[in-house]
Write a protein that holds these residues in place. Structure first.
Motif, PDB file in Angstrom:
ATOM      1  N   LYS A  50       0.862  -1.385  -0.518  1.00 52.16           N
ATOM      2  CA  LYS A  50      -0.113  -0.385  -0.112  1.00 52.16           C
ATOM      3  C   LYS A  50       1.036   1.413  -0.473  1.00 52.16           C
ATOM      4  CE  LYS A  50      -3.924   2.177   2.344  1.00 52.16           C
ATOM      5  NZ  LYS A  50      -4.476   1.990   3.752  1.00 52.16           N
ATOM      6  N   HIS A  51       1.793   1.616   0.917  1.00 51.88           N
ATOM      7  CA  HIS A  51       2.685   2.640   1.046  1.00 51.88           C
ATOM      8  C   HIS A  51       4.149   3.100  -0.892  1.00 51.88           C
ATOM      9  CE1 HIS A  51       5.186   5.425   2.744  1.00 51.88           C
ATOM     10  NE2 HIS A  51       6.352   4.968   2.257  1.00 51.88           N
ATOM     11  N   GLU A  52       3.991   1.900  -0.981  1.00 46.26           N
ATOM     12  CA  GLU A  52       4.543   1.778  -2.273  1.00 46.26           C
ATOM     13  C   GLU A  52       3.187   2.324  -3.682  1.00 46.26           C
ATOM     14  OE1 GLU A  52       5.725  -2.080  -3.400  1.00 46.26           O
ATOM     15  OE2 GLU A  52       7.517  -2.291  -2.088  1.00 46.26           O
ATOM     16  N   LEU A  92       7.973  12.024   5.309  1.00 51.91           N
ATOM     17  CA  LEU A  92       6.786  11.226   6.074  1.00 51.91           C
ATOM     18  C   LEU A  92       6.779   9.960   5.645  1.00 51.91           C
ATOM     19  CD1 LEU A  92       3.937  13.377   7.406  1.00 51.91           C
ATOM     20  CD2 LEU A  92       5.511  12.522   8.876  1.00 51.91           C
ATOM     21  N   THR A  93       6.783  10.136   4.196  1.00 53.36           N
ATOM     22  CA  THR A  93       6.841   8.923   3.290  1.00 53.36           C
ATOM     23  C   THR A  93       8.551   7.943   3.596  1.00 53.36           C
ATOM     24  OG1 THR A  93       5.585   9.696   1.867  1.00 53.36           O
ATOM     25  CG2 THR A  93       7.152   8.189   1.298  1.00 53.36           C
ATOM     26  N   GLN A  94       9.269   8.865   3.459  1.00 52.89           N
ATOM     27  CA  GLN A  94      10.128   8.382   3.487  1.00 52.89           C
ATOM     28  C   GLN A  94      10.761   7.446   5.049  1.00 52.89           C
ATOM     29  OE1 GLN A  94      12.488   7.603   1.085  1.00 52.89           O
ATOM     30  NE2 GLN A  94      13.761   6.431   2.526  1.00 52.89           N
ATOM     31  N   GLU A 148      -2.063  -5.746  -8.142  1.00 49.43           N
ATOM     32  CA  GLU A 148      -2.289  -5.639 -10.373  1.00 49.43           C
ATOM     33  C   GLU A 148      -3.346  -4.104 -10.373  1.00 49.43           C
ATOM     34  OE1 GLU A 148      -1.300  -5.386 -14.084  1.00 49.43           O
ATOM     35  OE2 GLU A 148      -0.338  -6.357 -11.929  1.00 49.43           O
ATOM     36  N   PHE A 149      -4.036  -4.735  -9.981  1.00 49.84           N
ATOM     37  CA  PHE A 149      -5.331  -3.472  -9.527  1.00 49.84           C
ATOM     38  C   PHE A 149      -5.110  -2.140  -8.943  1.00 49.84           C
ATOM     39  CE2 PHE A 149      -8.937  -1.088  -8.092  1.00 49.84           C
ATOM     40  CZ  PHE A 149      -9.975  -1.483  -8.657  1.00 49.84           C
ATOM     41  N   ALA A 150      -4.764  -2.579  -7.815  1.00 48.65           N
ATOM     42  CA  ALA A 150      -3.841  -1.108  -7.035  1.00 48.65           C
ATOM     43  C   ALA A 150      -2.931  -0.206  -7.921  1.00 48.65           C
ATOM     44  CB  ALA A 150      -3.372  -1.566  -5.875  1.00 48.65           C
ATOM     45  N   LYS A 151      -1.971  -0.787  -8.965  1.00 48.05           N
ATOM     46  CA  LYS A 151      -1.187  -0.448  -9.250  1.00 48.05           C
ATOM     47  C   LYS A 151      -1.699   0.325 -10.784  1.00 48.05           C
ATOM     48  CE  LYS A 151       2.888  -2.905  -8.168  1.00 48.05           C
ATOM     49  NZ  LYS A 151       4.217  -3.500  -8.253  1.00 48.05           N
ATOM     50  N   ARG A 152      -2.733  -0.677 -11.426  1.00 46.57           N
ATOM     51  CA  ARG A 152      -2.801  -0.067 -12.530  1.00 46.57           C
ATOM     52  C   ARG A 152      -3.875   1.198 -12.376  1.00 46.57           C
ATOM     53  NH1 ARG A 152      -3.473  -4.275 -17.340  1.00 46.57           N
ATOM     54  NH2 ARG A 152      -3.350  -2.462 -18.507  1.00 46.57           N
ATOM     55  N   ALA A 153      -4.675   0.860 -11.124  1.00 49.55           N
ATOM     56  CA  ALA A 153      -5.712   1.853 -10.835  1.00 49.55           C
ATOM     57  C   ALA A 153      -5.446   3.056 -10.711  1.00 49.55           C
ATOM     58  CB  ALA A 153      -6.539   1.265  -9.572  1.00 49.55           C
ATOM     59  N   ALA A 154      -4.188   3.389 -10.190  1.00 50.42           N
ATOM     60  CA  ALA A 154      -4.096   4.194  -9.494  1.00 50.42           C
ATOM     61  C   ALA A 154      -3.678   5.232 -10.276  1.00 50.42           C
ATOM     62  CB  ALA A 154      -2.461   4.239  -8.516  1.00 50.42           C
ATOM     63  N   PRO A 155      -2.297   4.702 -11.013  1.00 49.36           N
ATOM     64  CA  PRO A 155      -2.211   5.715 -12.538  1.00 49.36           C
ATOM     65  C   PRO A 155      -3.721   6.212 -13.551  1.00 49.36           C
ATOM     66  CG  PRO A 155      -0.201   4.168 -12.566  1.00 49.36           C
ATOM     67  CD  PRO A 155      -1.706   3.228 -11.196  1.00 49.36           C
ATOM     68  N   PHE A 156      -4.629   4.675 -13.702  1.00 49.36           N
ATOM     69  CA  PHE A 156      -5.201   5.588 -14.669  1.00 49.36           C
ATOM     70  C   PHE A 156      -6.171   6.155 -13.659  1.00 49.36           C
ATOM     71  CE2 PHE A 156      -9.549   4.304 -15.720  1.00 49.36           C
ATOM     72  CZ  PHE A 156      -9.696   4.655 -17.242  1.00 49.36           C
ATOM     73  N   ILE A 196     -12.982 -17.908  -1.288  1.00 53.04           N
ATOM     74  CA  ILE A 196     -12.228 -16.984  -0.506  1.00 53.04           C
ATOM     75  C   ILE A 196     -13.106 -15.790   0.342  1.00 53.04           C
ATOM     76  CG2 ILE A 196     -10.215 -15.198  -0.183  1.00 53.04           C
ATOM     77  CD1 ILE A 196      -9.205 -16.664  -2.284  1.00 53.04           C
ATOM     78  N   LYS A 197     -13.220 -15.829   1.102  1.00 47.42           N
ATOM     79  CA  LYS A 197     -14.211 -14.705   1.860  1.00 47.42           C
ATOM     80  C   LYS A 197     -13.702 -12.979   1.951  1.00 47.42           C
ATOM     81  CE  LYS A 197     -17.751 -13.625   5.509  1.00 47.42           C
ATOM     82  NZ  LYS A 197     -17.739 -14.226   6.606  1.00 47.42           N
ATOM     83  N   LEU A 198     -14.351 -12.474   0.946  1.00 45.69           N
ATOM     84  CA  LEU A 198     -13.683 -10.992   0.640  1.00 45.69           C
ATOM     85  C   LEU A 198     -13.464 -10.261   1.845  1.00 45.69           C
ATOM     86  CD1 LEU A 198     -13.372 -10.618  -2.984  1.00 45.69           C
ATOM     87  CD2 LEU A 198     -11.341 -11.641  -2.048  1.00 45.69           C
ATOM     88  N   SER A 199     -13.123  -8.961   2.197  1.00 43.46           N
ATOM     89  CA  SER A 199     -13.851  -8.303   2.746  1.00 43.46           C
ATOM     90  C   SER A 199     -14.493  -6.665   2.120  1.00 43.46           C
ATOM     91  CB  SER A 199     -12.684  -7.684   3.475  1.00 43.46           C
ATOM     92  OG  SER A 199     -11.571  -6.705   2.574  1.00 43.46           O
ATOM     93  N   GLY A 200     -14.119  -7.075   1.104  1.00 39.64           N
ATOM     94  CA  GLY A 200     -15.225  -5.999   0.002  1.00 39.64           C
ATOM     95  C   GLY A 200     -13.975  -4.668   0.290  1.00 39.64           C
ATOM     96  N   ILE A 201     -13.142  -5.581   0.316  1.00 39.91           N
ATOM     97  CA  ILE A 201     -11.903  -4.326   0.619  1.00 39.91           C
ATOM     98  C   ILE A 201      -9.975  -4.234   0.672  1.00 39.91           C
ATOM     99  CG2 ILE A 201     -10.872  -2.336   1.686  1.00 39.91           C
ATOM    100  CD1 ILE A 201     -12.892  -2.062   3.925  1.00 39.91           C
ATOM    101  N   ASN A 202      -9.688  -3.501  -1.086  1.00 38.06           N
ATOM    102  CA  ASN A 202      -8.539  -3.839  -1.741  1.00 38.06           C
ATOM    103  C   ASN A 202      -7.516  -3.887  -0.586  1.00 38.06           C
ATOM    104  OD1 ASN A 202      -6.087  -4.360  -2.992  1.00 38.06           O
ATOM    105  ND2 ASN A 202      -6.960  -3.829  -4.982  1.00 38.06           N
ATOM    106  N   PRO A 203      -6.063  -4.603   0.113  1.00 38.90           N
ATOM    107  CA  PRO A 203      -5.984  -4.021   0.844  1.00 38.90           C
ATOM    108  C   PRO A 203      -4.349  -3.310   0.375  1.00 38.90           C
ATOM    109  CG  PRO A 203      -5.238  -6.064   0.010  1.00 38.90           C
ATOM    110  CD  PRO A 203      -6.525  -5.451  -0.710  1.00 38.90           C
ATOM    111  N   TYR A 204      -4.722  -2.881  -1.260  1.00 39.77           N
ATOM    112  CA  TYR A 204      -3.393  -2.162  -0.974  1.00 39.77           C
ATOM    113  C   TYR A 204      -3.520  -0.797  -1.690  1.00 39.77           C
ATOM    114  CZ  TYR A 204      -1.372  -6.787  -1.010  1.00 39.77           C
ATOM    115  OH  TYR A 204      -0.994  -8.112  -1.117  1.00 39.77           O
TER     116      TYR A 204
END
Length: 900
Positions: free
Chosen positions: A449-451, A502-504, A526-534, A597-605
């Motif tokens: 998530k931090h990345e 703070l990030t560092q 993968e979703f997180a990495k593609r969704a963020a730039p998009f 798999i029971k998803l929590s509905g939240i992408n952890p990333y």
């Protein structure tokens, strides 16, 4: 005897015509003795008249005679009489009382009479000493002829004819008067009364006189003459009435006294008229000078007040205030300045007219007071136009700058708002220590998530740099609220630095966790990495779609439309990215479903959900047609601006050349127009009216120019003429036609004052036009020399150089038509001079070198009298009474330097 000899030559100033008259007169009355014997009444009249005439002069020396044949016998009073009436000294008389002493004295008197060119026929000293009445009367008549009558000459006639002609002219309008001679014509007394009434109507009421009352008429004339005219009573009314033919010599002697009394008055009247004429010229010129001074002062004061306003280039902080400044400047150019242009032109015309009048009246040129010369006004006007020149351009530049500032300020606020919205809460998130109590999987999840956050942070670096760049540009453009901008920018930069720190720190903390989570959901990552730039791309797209723009031409807006079209072309590719991201999400669901798999509905990333992406995508698609509409509206606005440019250019491209053509025509019109000056004036006035009628075209162009400025249009490729060009050309055109008319007015003044006929003037103009090679209303010196030679002037180098100093005193190298006319008329001009005015004042002052207030008020009209009294200095001569005034220095001053 020696006293009857004629002198060898006549003294200077004697009239040969007089001797002819004497000889003729004596021939007509050859028998003097017979006349006296036949008519004793004549002797009585002559005795009384000659005695009174002699006493009128002798009393000036404090003496008189009682008996004409007795009192002149010793020669003493005879010599004294000659000294008084001639103003010359005779030889000293002999003192003795013997007969030879008396003869010697009488001979001295007779020799003096002979020295004046008079022939004494049959009159000897012995007869006078012996008391011969006939000879004594004859001698006195000779003296009267020489000293009282000889110089009376009207229209080159002899003395007797001249005196008779004078009497006839003066009495011509009177009823019952017909002067044909010096005897019968005077018997009823009406001729004498008419002479007096003609010159002094206040002394006699002629309407009450009757022809059948000769005694009353004669006594009236005698009494009035003695009481008011200082002419002694020389005859008795009864003697004249009761004599069939009154004595000519007596009547001529008496009438000559009236001539001398009234001729002086006429001379004084002529002198007074001349003085009044000169003073009227000076008074009119002084009034024109005062008007010039007043006009010049007002115009210079207006320029002095206006220049600081135009020099003030301190910009206002708001568009509204700067646009008000532009409106004020438009009012100045269209409302306030044009009347001042007229005033300046009128001032030059008045100055030229005044100088022409001064030159024509032989007065010195007018020198305005310090700082008010025509050149001073021209320099002040030039200074005004210099500061005015860049003022409008500065205003428009400032408005453009403020427009740019407002645009940048809005852009700055928008980007700041978006950035601040993104950073809200980020510091708190980065400061969390959730990893301390997390499981290994959760820690690895936090690491990923931090990345993703760092990727997002890097993507936002560009916006922070844009915010800083806009802030710097606002500072460089001197934005009025730069302090607020700088504070906000500094806050964002400080926060950005803090976020980086703070990030560092968080990355360092997470990396300290050694164990990596192996069960990381690659698809979530993968979703997180593609969704963020998009998502960031969509943020940029929304930002661009809402981005404000400012353009000034169709080309610029077309460039924006092209860029927008290019953006729309990328939408299909973006949609693929969206579908790919959606596919990842579906894959997650599919795997979860497949493996239970029971998803929590939240992408952890990432905090981005599929709903976020979809919602933002819908928003982007919503903004695209809005952007289309905004760009099309701007296209319409730029097309309208282009129509305004073409509309202005169409008129300006007509008006500009029209003004230029009219300027060229005016430069030739005064040379080309034929006919009289009045016809030229009418043509020029019609020409001027045509120009004035064209003003509506200028006003319409001003209206279009105002629309262009209100639409913030700053250039126009369709014309080379700006409104400023048109304004300046129009003002020059009005001024040029007015000056041309003024030149013709001055030519009329010159023509009328110099007495030039229209034919002469046409001849002068024809000669001038022939040698005006360039057709510009001026001759070069070589052409001028050729012109003079063609008119018969024999010119050497020295003479031509002298003439050039007259026609070109300022050494400009050209000869104007006005200077040519002045030269052609200067030689024959009738001018009044200071010497003539002095001579006129001397007459009013009875030959004195000073004049009194009473004499001025008696001889001149009230206004001219007071003008002289207030300006004449006191006379400083030793012979002057209190209050005597110096008319000599006053006369010189009339033609000297002006006080103004």
């Amino acid at each position: 005897p020696h006293h009857s000899r004629a002198p060898s030559s006549l003294p200077a100033g004697d009239h040969p015509a007089f001797h002819t008259f004497l000889d003729t007169y004596m021939t007509q009355e050859e028998d003097w003795d017979r006349d006296l014997l036949l008519d004793p009444a004549w002797e009585k009249q002559q005795r009384k008249t000659f005695t009174a005439w002699c006493n009128s002069h002798l009393r000036k020396a404090g003496t008189q005679i009682e008996n004409i044949e007795e009192d002149f016998r010793n020669g003493l009073k005879l010599m004294l009489l000659l000294e008084v009436i001639s103003g010359e000294r005779l030889p000293k008389p002999d003192k003795g009382k013997m007969r030879f002493h008396k003869i010697a004295n009488v001979n001295k008197a007779l020799d003096f009479i002979c020295s004046k060119g008079v022939k004494l026929v049959s009159i000897g000293a012995e007869e006078i000493v012996d008391g011969n009445v006939k000879m004594t009367l004859g001698m006195i008549w000779t003296i009267i002829l020489r000293f009282a009558i000889q110089d009376i000459s009207v229209e080159e006639t002899s003395a007797k004819e001249g005196l008779l002609l004078w009497c006839q002219r003066k009495t011509a309008p009177y009823r019952n008067v017909n002067v044909q001679n010096f005897h019968i014509s005077w018997k009823d007394g009406l001729a004498l009364c008419a002479l007096i009434h003609r010159h002094r109507p206040d002394l006699i009421d002629y309407s009450k006189l009757r022809k059948d009352d000769p005694i009353g008429n004669l006594n009236t004339a005698f009494e009035v003459a003695e009481k008011y005219l200082d002419i002694p009573k020389m005859l008795d009314a009864e003697d004249i009435v009761n004599t069939p033919k009154p004595d000519e010599k007596a009547i001529m002697t008496y009438v000559s006294c009236f001539y001398h009394a009234f001729a002086g008055a006429e001379q004084a009247e002529t002198a007074a008229n001349r003085i009044c004429k000169v003073l009227a010229v000076n008074q009119e010129n002084e009034k024109l000078m005062e008007e010039y001074e007043k006009l010049a002062s007002e115009l210079l004061e207006w320029i002095r007040r206006t220049i600081p306003w135009l020099e003030n280039r301190v910009a206002e902080q708001t568009m509204r205030a700067m646009q008000q400044k532009l409106e004020d400047f438009r009012d100045y150019r269209r409302v306030h300045k044009p009347p001042r242009v007229q005033e300046k032109c009128q001032l030059e015309i008045n100055f030229n007219t005044l100088q022409t009048k001064l030159r024509l009246s032989n007065r010195p040129a007018f020198m305005p007071s310090e700082g008010k010369m025509v050149s001073d006004i021209a320099n002040a006007w030039k200074g005004l136009e210099q500061v005015e020149k860049g003022y409008e351009e500065w205003l428009l530049t400032e408005i453009r700058r403020l427009e740019r500032l407002d645009h940048l300020a809005e852009k700055f606020k928008q980007k700041c708002a978006m950035h601040e919205a993104w950073t809200a809460g980020k510091e708190d998130l980065l400061s969390q220590k959730d990893y301390e109590s997390a499981s290994l999987m959760e820690i690895r999840a936090l690491m990923r998530k931090h990345e993703a956050f760092e990727s997002d942070l890097a993507a936002h670096q560009d916006r922070v740099e844009q915010i800083a760049a806009i802030a710097q540009e606002l500072n460089e453009l001197d934005y009025h609220d730069a302090a607020t901008v700088n504070t906000r920018c500094q806050g964002i930069c400080d926060q950005w630095d803090n976020l980086g720190t703070l990030t560092q720190k968080r990355r360092d903390s997470l990396e300290r966790v050694e164990k990596l989570w192996e069960t990381i959901d690659q698809l979530y990552l993968e979703f997180a990495k593609r969704a963020a730039p998009f998502n960031n791309w969509m943020d940029g797209a929304m930002e661009d779609l809402q981005d404000m723009f400012i353009v000034h031409s169709i080309e610029e807006i077309q460039s924006l439309i092209t860029a927008h079209d290019q953006f729309k072309a990328t939408l299909p590719e973006a949609d693929k990215e969206r579908m790919a991201t959606l596919g990842i999400h579906n894959e997650i669901l599919k795997i979860a479903q497949t493996y239970g798999i029971k998803l929590s509905g939240i992408n952890p990333y990432t905090n981005l959900s599929l709903q976020d992406i979809s919602t933002k995508w819908d928003t982007v698609k919503h903004f695209v047609p809005l952007r289309d509409q905004m760009l099309q509206e701007e296209v319409a606005r730029q097309q309208a601006n282009e129509r305004l440019r073409r509309q202005f250019a169409a008129q300006a491209n007509i008006i500009g050349p029209w003004i230029q053509t009219k300027m060229e025509e005016i430069s030739h019109v005064s040379v080309d127009i034929a006919g009289s000056l009045e016809e030229q004036m009418n043509s020029l006035k019609q020409y001027e009216q045509n120009i004035i009628n064209y003003k509506s075209n200028i006003d319409k162009l001003e209206g279009d120019h105002q629309l262009i400025q209100e639409s913030l249009i700053f250039d126009n490729k369709h014309t080379n003429y700006t409104m400023e060009h048109i304004r300046v050309g129009w003002e020059q055109l009005l001024t040029t036609i007015a000056r041309t008319i003024n030149e013709v007015e001055n030519q009329i003044l010159t023509r009328d004052a110099k007495g030039i006929s229209q034919e002469q003037l046409n001849e002068f103009r024809a000669s001038f036009n022939h040698f005006d090679r360039k057709r510009n209303g001026m001759m070069d010196p070589d052409d001028f020399r050729a012109c003079l030679i063609s008119m018969g002037y024999d010119l050497g180098e020295v003479e031509f150089a002298r003439i050039m100093t007259l026609v070109d005193p300022n050494n400009t190298g050209v000869v104007t038509f006005q200077a040519f006319i002045d030269f052609m008329t200067r030689e024959t001009a009738e001018t009044d001079t200071a010497e003539q005015v002095m001579a006129s004042f001397k007459i009013l002052a009875s030959d004195k070198n000073y004049i009194t207030v009473e004499e001025l008020r008696r001889e001149l009209p009230p206004e001219q009298a007071e003008y002289c009294i207030t300006r004449m200095t006191r006379y400083a001569g030793p012979d002057s009474p209190p209050g005597a005034l110096d008319y000599i220095s006053f006369s010189s001053a009339l033609y000297g330097e002006s006080d103004l």
